[in-house]
Design a protein around this motif. Sequence first.
Motif, PDB file in Angstrom:
ATOM      1  N   LEU A 129     -16.706  22.637 -55.268  1.00 12.06           N
ATOM      2  CA  LEU A 129     -15.798  21.772 -54.212  1.00 12.06           C
ATOM      3  C   LEU A 129     -16.078  22.100 -52.809  1.00 12.06           C
ATOM      4  O   LEU A 129     -16.366  21.195 -52.092  1.00 12.06           O
ATOM      5  CB  LEU A 129     -14.380  21.741 -54.582  1.00 12.06           C
ATOM      6  N   PHE A 130     -16.080  23.413 -52.371  1.00  8.35           N
ATOM      7  CA  PHE A 130     -16.161  23.785 -51.286  1.00  8.35           C
ATOM      8  C   PHE A 130     -17.732  23.847 -50.746  1.00  8.35           C
ATOM      9  O   PHE A 130     -17.947  23.412 -49.704  1.00  8.35           O
ATOM     10  CB  PHE A 130     -15.434  25.399 -51.063  1.00  8.35           C
ATOM     11  N   GLY A 131     -18.530  24.421 -51.411  1.00  8.57           N
ATOM     12  CA  GLY A 131     -19.898  24.248 -51.175  1.00  8.57           C
ATOM     13  C   GLY A 131     -20.495  22.771 -50.879  1.00  8.57           C
ATOM     14  O   GLY A 131     -21.215  22.444 -50.007  1.00  8.57           O
ATOM     15  N   GLY A 132     -19.796  21.902 -51.891  1.00  8.90           N
ATOM     16  CA  GLY A 132     -20.353  20.261 -51.806  1.00  8.90           C
ATOM     17  C   GLY A 132     -19.623  19.833 -50.485  1.00  8.90           C
ATOM     18  O   GLY A 132     -20.454  18.944 -49.973  1.00  8.90           O
ATOM     19  N   LEU A 133     -18.431  20.375 -49.945  1.00 13.53           N
ATOM     20  CA  LEU A 133     -18.044  19.786 -48.912  1.00 13.53           C
ATOM     21  C   LEU A 133     -19.201  19.988 -47.419  1.00 13.53           C
ATOM     22  O   LEU A 133     -19.338  19.066 -46.487  1.00 13.53           O
ATOM     23  CB  LEU A 133     -16.935  20.711 -48.220  1.00 13.53           C
ATOM     24  N   LEU A 134     -19.706  21.194 -47.561  1.00  5.14           N
ATOM     25  CA  LEU A 134     -20.877  21.325 -46.524  1.00  5.14           C
ATOM     26  C   LEU A 134     -22.028  20.289 -46.748  1.00  5.14           C
ATOM     27  O   LEU A 134     -22.637  19.877 -45.796  1.00  5.14           O
ATOM     28  CB  LEU A 134     -21.515  22.788 -46.787  1.00  5.14           C
ATOM     29  N   ILE A 135     -22.261  20.025 -48.146  1.00  7.00           N
ATOM     30  CA  ILE A 135     -23.252  18.934 -48.121  1.00  7.00           C
ATOM     31  C   ILE A 135     -22.784  17.521 -47.872  1.00  7.00           C
ATOM     32  O   ILE A 135     -23.757  16.790 -47.331  1.00  7.00           O
ATOM     33  CB  ILE A 135     -23.698  18.993 -49.718  1.00  7.00           C
ATOM     34  N   VAL A 136     -21.629  17.286 -47.900  1.00  8.94           N
ATOM     35  CA  VAL A 136     -21.107  16.095 -47.462  1.00  8.94           C
ATOM     36  C   VAL A 136     -21.193  15.870 -46.016  1.00  8.94           C
ATOM     37  O   VAL A 136     -21.654  15.002 -45.411  1.00  8.94           O
ATOM     38  CB  VAL A 136     -19.572  15.841 -48.135  1.00  8.94           C
ATOM     39  N   GLN A 137     -20.753  16.981 -45.372  1.00 10.69           N
ATOM     40  CA  GLN A 137     -20.717  17.022 -44.011  1.00 10.69           C
ATOM     41  C   GLN A 137     -22.220  16.876 -43.625  1.00 10.69           C
ATOM     42  O   GLN A 137     -22.512  16.087 -42.449  1.00 10.69           O
ATOM     43  CB  GLN A 137     -20.413  18.252 -43.567  1.00 10.69           C
ATOM     44  N   ARG A 138     -23.101  17.670 -43.998  1.00  8.55           N
ATOM     45  CA  ARG A 138     -24.558  17.819 -43.412  1.00  8.55           C
ATOM     46  C   ARG A 138     -25.124  16.136 -43.774  1.00  8.55           C
ATOM     47  O   ARG A 138     -25.721  15.638 -42.894  1.00  8.55           O
ATOM     48  CB  ARG A 138     -25.308  18.554 -44.358  1.00  8.55           C
ATOM     49  N   THR A 139     -24.792  15.598 -44.808  1.00  7.79           N
ATOM     50  CA  THR A 139     -25.443  14.348 -45.297  1.00  7.79           C
ATOM     51  C   THR A 139     -25.000  13.097 -44.168  1.00  7.79           C
ATOM     52  O   THR A 139     -25.929  12.336 -43.947  1.00  7.79           O
ATOM     53  CB  THR A 139     -25.062  13.747 -46.697  1.00  7.79           C
ATOM     54  N   ALA A 152     -20.709  13.731 -64.652  1.00 12.70           N
ATOM     55  CA  ALA A 152     -19.454  12.897 -64.470  1.00 12.70           C
ATOM     56  C   ALA A 152     -18.719  13.368 -63.306  1.00 12.70           C
ATOM     57  O   ALA A 152     -18.481  12.407 -62.320  1.00 12.70           O
ATOM     58  CB  ALA A 152     -18.462  12.545 -65.624  1.00 12.70           C
ATOM     59  N   GLY A 153     -18.327  14.629 -63.113  1.00 12.39           N
ATOM     60  CA  GLY A 153     -17.857  15.133 -62.077  1.00 12.39           C
ATOM     61  C   GLY A 153     -18.519  14.877 -60.764  1.00 12.39           C
ATOM     62  O   GLY A 153     -18.030  14.652 -59.815  1.00 12.39           O
ATOM     63  N   THR A 154     -19.981  15.197 -60.884  1.00 18.70           N
ATOM     64  CA  THR A 154     -20.790  15.119 -59.647  1.00 18.70           C
ATOM     65  C   THR A 154     -20.776  13.516 -59.275  1.00 18.70           C
ATOM     66  O   THR A 154     -20.685  13.277 -57.928  1.00 18.70           O
ATOM     67  CB  THR A 154     -22.208  15.422 -60.114  1.00 18.70           C
ATOM     68  N   LEU A 155     -20.890  12.670 -60.151  1.00 24.01           N
ATOM     69  CA  LEU A 155     -20.720  11.234 -59.612  1.00 24.01           C
ATOM     70  C   LEU A 155     -19.604  10.883 -59.230  1.00 24.01           C
ATOM     71  O   LEU A 155     -19.442  10.449 -58.007  1.00 24.01           O
ATOM     72  CB  LEU A 155     -21.012  10.285 -60.939  1.00 24.01           C
ATOM     73  N   ALA A 156     -18.250  11.460 -59.670  1.00 28.88           N
ATOM     74  CA  ALA A 156     -16.944  11.095 -58.878  1.00 28.88           C
ATOM     75  C   ALA A 156     -17.084  11.895 -57.537  1.00 28.88           C
ATOM     76  O   ALA A 156     -16.533  11.247 -56.582  1.00 28.88           O
ATOM     77  CB  ALA A 156     -16.015  11.780 -59.631  1.00 28.88           C
ATOM     78  N   TYR A 157     -17.657  12.984 -57.418  1.00 26.68           N
ATOM     79  CA  TYR A 157     -17.745  13.888 -56.218  1.00 26.68           C
ATOM     80  C   TYR A 157     -18.500  13.146 -55.211  1.00 26.68           C
ATOM     81  O   TYR A 157     -18.225  12.966 -53.998  1.00 26.68           O
ATOM     82  CB  TYR A 157     -18.183  15.230 -56.470  1.00 26.68           C
ATOM     83  N   GLY A 158     -19.660  12.683 -55.785  1.00 29.46           N
ATOM     84  CA  GLY A 158     -20.629  11.960 -54.864  1.00 29.46           C
ATOM     85  C   GLY A 158     -20.225  10.830 -54.187  1.00 29.46           C
ATOM     86  O   GLY A 158     -20.364  10.570 -53.001  1.00 29.46           O
ATOM     87  N   SER A 159     -19.559   9.929 -54.982  1.00 27.05           N
ATOM     88  CA  SER A 159     -18.949   8.636 -54.400  1.00 27.05           C
ATOM     89  C   SER A 159     -17.936   8.720 -53.584  1.00 27.05           C
ATOM     90  O   SER A 159     -17.546   8.105 -52.532  1.00 27.05           O
ATOM     91  CB  SER A 159     -18.562   7.790 -55.772  1.00 27.05           C
TER      92      SER A 159
END
Lengths: 217, 222
Positions: free
Chosen positions: B61-71, B137-144
């Motif tokens: 969750l927290f690592g992914g936040l940085l990926i979303v920020q960056r994207t 499934a969790g990644t799809l939910a997180y990504g969307s």
Amino acid sequence: MSLAVRFHEAVALLGRYPALAGLDLEIEAGEIVLLQGPNGAGKTSLLRCCSGLLEVSSGEAQVLGHDLRRERRSVRRHVAMLGHENHLYADLEVMDHLRFRASAAGAARVEIKDAIERMEIPARLLRVSTERLSAGQRRRVAIASLILRRPTLWLLDEPHAGLDSDGRVAVDRLLRDAAAAGSTVIFASHELERARSVATRTVHIVGGQATESVDVA
Amino acid sequence: MLRDALLVARKDLVVEWRSRTTTSQVAPLAVLMLVIFAFAFDANRELLQRGAPGLFWVAVLFGGLLIVQRTFAVEAEDGNRDALRMSGLAPSGIFVGKILSLVAQLLVLEVIVLVGVVVFFASDVERPGLLMVAALAGTLAYGSAGALFGALALGVRLRETLLPLLLIPVLSPILLAGTRAFESAFGLSTVGGWNWIGLLCVMAAVYTAIGLVAFGPLLEDG
């Protein structure tokens, strides 16, 4: 000649500030129009309105036959807009960037080669990330990206900014070629002597209104 | 739309490939979190194994936040949002492209974090099939959700601090459902993990549906 741009009593707001305050302006297809005026006069806002990026809130505004008040998004496909920024992805190499812009515009690979040649981008730079380029090199890549859109209307804000003398000549040639091919060019510049040598008409913008229009011999 | 989505996803992944932010910065940070968890739980293996599913998803969750920020940060730089608006690409295509690129980057992160969980916590995956489906499934939910809220924060000046504030509450149900499904996959729970996977799929579908409708206006007005 058909009208490429027509504004009548057009008003555009930046927040509550009227960037265009009842602007009247007509530009025919094939013209190269230089926008002159002091900082904050409304030149950039006019360019952004023409590109469909800034909403015209009242008055009449048509660009390439599209009513900007009803269908400002539909005009964008036919327009190339260069603002103060270069619209480059810092981590992409020059070639990556041009390929992406070409694919988005539906341009063929041969058109990328043509754009590179027209903006005289050296082959050694094609594998360099855009953040490593000089300001002038970034401007060349930005303008090459616009060529790939095959626009009917060019909207350029300080297109010569940062360019060396060869780059400026390349831009001038590009604008003249575009107009000769029937496209319309509207650009703002504070480098008046050079800009006037390219323009077919100058329009003075003051306080969000076109106050004077002069044909250039 | 699919063509536009693939184009945007490919561009984002090339940006990531050139900068290697996920592999060189985000993944080490997430693994570092696992190490800190281990210290925090006093290297209590039983406790760490019990909490491994939750710790996995917290790190993601927290690592992914940085990926979303960056994207989405790359779209805010150098006027690229205007270029995207002018590009003629379908907003729904851009949105799906963002989901695809986020999913790809998150999956790389998850593989690395999972290896970390297995190595540091000595956790055993008893049902690898369930684990893979749950992760997907969790990644799809997180990504969307990330693509939707990333677009929401795109035009905001303080987006670096705003995005976590908006996104963490939205991601919490994903973290909960993902943790429950992983507990089943790790053999820590007898409750069927498939129900939680179903919930993750529903969340992915809801955020995707909202994003398909809202992304265009968000890109224009955000």
